[in-house]
Design an enzyme around this catalytic site. Structure first.
Site, mmCIF file in Angstrom:
data_model
loop_
_atom_site.group_PDB
_atom_site.id
_atom_site.type_symbol
_atom_site.label_atom_id
_atom_site.label_comp_id
_atom_site.label_asym_id
_atom_site.label_seq_id
_atom_site.Cartn_x
_atom_site.Cartn_y
_atom_site.Cartn_z
ATOM 1 N N GLU A 74 0.979 3.821 1.826
ATOM 2 C CA GLU A 74 1.450 4.213 3.154
ATOM 3 C C GLU A 74 2.643 3.366 3.600
ATOM 4 O OE1 GLU A 74 -3.188 4.326 3.500
ATOM 5 O OE2 GLU A 74 -1.671 3.325 2.253
ATOM 6 N N CYS A 127 -6.028 1.918 6.035
ATOM 7 C CA CYS A 127 -6.675 0.684 6.461
ATOM 8 C C CYS A 127 -6.075 0.208 7.792
ATOM 9 C CB CYS A 127 -6.520 -0.392 5.383
ATOM 10 S SG CYS A 127 -4.841 -1.036 5.236
ATOM 11 N N CYS A 165 -2.264 -0.523 7.536
ATOM 12 C CA CYS A 165 -1.469 0.707 7.437
ATOM 13 C C CYS A 165 -1.470 1.488 8.742
ATOM 14 C CB CYS A 165 -1.966 1.557 6.276
ATOM 15 S SG CYS A 165 -1.637 0.784 4.672
ATOM 16 N N HIS A 204 0.858 -1.179 0.000
ATOM 17 C CA HIS A 204 0.000 0.000 0.000
ATOM 18 C C HIS A 204 0.896 1.231 0.000
ATOM 19 C CE1 HIS A 204 -3.836 -1.972 1.882
ATOM 20 N NE2 HIS A 204 -3.288 -2.733 0.935
#
Length: 162
Positions: A58, A86, A89, A56
């Site tokens: 992040e 999420c 993360c 992801h």
């Protein structure tokens, strides 16, 4: 930080998100900024390209920045991300000891910074951080909405070909 500063960094994150969308990745972008305004890292979702469910935006910016400053703790930094982080993360963000997260659009299905869960306010965890939401909300929301709207219109065969 002034709102115009938040907008500046969120625009950078949006540019990263556009790159993800062009590569058929979910269009999420992130930028990590030091307390003096230095961009430590920026990236976008690359789960498909890297065959990595943890890739992801992040997570990628946290990894890059930690290598850059040679410390897994990214104290006094701000993460700008187009969509609310999420669960995975937010866990990494808390472990990294960021000062704040600024995000554009809420994620009612996966969000862990106030929508579905609120990890930043959970007193059972050993680190709390500031959450700023709604930075460039309309642009962030439109980017992700249009991406999924386009995917729903295409057949699976068309997705592979294009």
């Amino acid at each position: 930080m002034m709102n115009s500063i938040h907008t500046k960094y969120m625009q950078m994150a949006l540019c990263e998100a556009v790159k993800a969308g062009k590569n058929e990745e979910v269009p999420v972008g992130a930028v990590l900024v030091s307390e003096n305004g230095e961009v430590l890292s920026k990236d976008h979702n690359r789960t498909i390209a890297l065959n990595d469910p943890t890739a992801h935006a992040e997570i990628l910016v946290l990894r890059t920045a930690a290598r850059k400053v040679m410390n897994y703790r990214l104290l006094n930094t701000t993460l700008y991300v187009t969509i609310e982080p999420c669960i995975m993360c937010m866990g990494a963000i808390i472990h990294s000891r960021l000062a704040r997260v600024a995000f554009g659009a809420c994620d009612p299905k996966w969000g862990a910074a106030g929508s579905l869960y609120n990890f930043a306010e959970d007193g059972r965890l050993n680190h709390r951080l500031e959450i700023l939401s709604g930075i460039c909300r309309d642009d962030c929301k439109a980017l992700i909405r249009d991406f999924f709207r386009k995917r729903r219109v295409l057949t699976p065969t068309q997705r592979v070909i294009s």
